[in-house]
Motif scaffolding. Structure first.
Motif, PDB file in Angstrom:
ATOM      1  N   ALA A 124       0.837  -1.205   0.000  1.00 30.30           N
ATOM      2  CA  ALA A 124       0.000   0.000   0.000  1.00 30.30           C
ATOM      3  C   ALA A 124       0.874   1.259   0.000  1.00 30.30           C
ATOM      4  O   ALA A 124       0.590   2.212  -0.739  1.00 30.30           O
ATOM      5  N   GLU A 125       1.917   1.258   0.806  1.00 33.63           N
ATOM      6  CA  GLU A 125       2.831   2.411   0.844  1.00 33.63           C
ATOM      7  C   GLU A 125       3.516   2.608  -0.493  1.00 33.63           C
ATOM      8  O   GLU A 125       3.623   3.730  -0.991  1.00 33.63           O
ATOM      9  N   LYS A 128       1.045   3.902  -3.105  1.00 35.77           N
ATOM     10  CA  LYS A 128       0.733   5.317  -2.886  1.00 35.77           C
ATOM     11  C   LYS A 128       1.902   6.189  -3.372  1.00 35.77           C
ATOM     12  O   LYS A 128       1.691   7.197  -4.009  1.00 35.77           O
ATOM     13  N   ALA A 131       2.039   6.326  -7.225  1.00 34.54           N
ATOM     14  CA  ALA A 131       0.886   6.948  -7.907  1.00 34.54           C
ATOM     15  C   ALA A 131       1.100   8.423  -8.163  1.00 34.54           C
ATOM     16  O   ALA A 131       1.907   9.095  -7.674  1.00 34.54           O
TER      17      ALA A 131
END
Length: 131
Positions: A124-125, A128, A131
């Protein structure tokens, strides 16, 4: 995938394994006999929720490290951060070297779409940040 990791992360000592069914694969992950596995998104969701073929085993604390077309590279939620970082980094750095059957010509391990199970915190990190 074992060959991919051996090539791009030689210290991993990756080995391929095979289970007869997705529930067997999930049980191997749950009992720490495997760190990661590739299973279909449908099976990953059912395992996480403890439904379908996974009802007998109950809910499994799976999280996703990467999306591989209609499949997901799954692990336990509690996979140690250093191990998760190495796996995700190897995938990010060498994504184009991955078998196109697995990567489905995606630009990265994360499509941005819901995989039906949560991303591992490290993934997830990274997602993110990318992105």
């Amino acid at each position: 995938l074992a060959t991919f990791f051996l090539t791009h992360w030689p210290d991993s000592k990756s080995q391929s394994g095979r289970a007869r069914t997705a529930p067997e694969m999930v049980d191997l992950i749950r009992t720490s006999q495997l760190e990661v596995a590739v299973i279909s998104k449908k099976e990953a969701i059912a395992a996480r929720e403890g439904t379908g073929r996974h009802a007998r085993s109950g809910k499994s604390p799976l999280s996703a490290l990467a999306e591989l077309g209609d499949h997901v590279l799954v692990t336990r939620e509690d996979l140690l951060r250093p191990m998760a970082e190495k796996i995700v980094q190897a995938l990010q750095d060498n994504w184009q070297a991955l078998d196109p059957k697995l990567s489905r010509a995606a630009n990265s391990p994360f499509s941005g779409k819901s995989m039906g199970i949560p991303l591992h915190p490290v993934a997830a990190e990274r997602f993110k940040a990318a992105a």
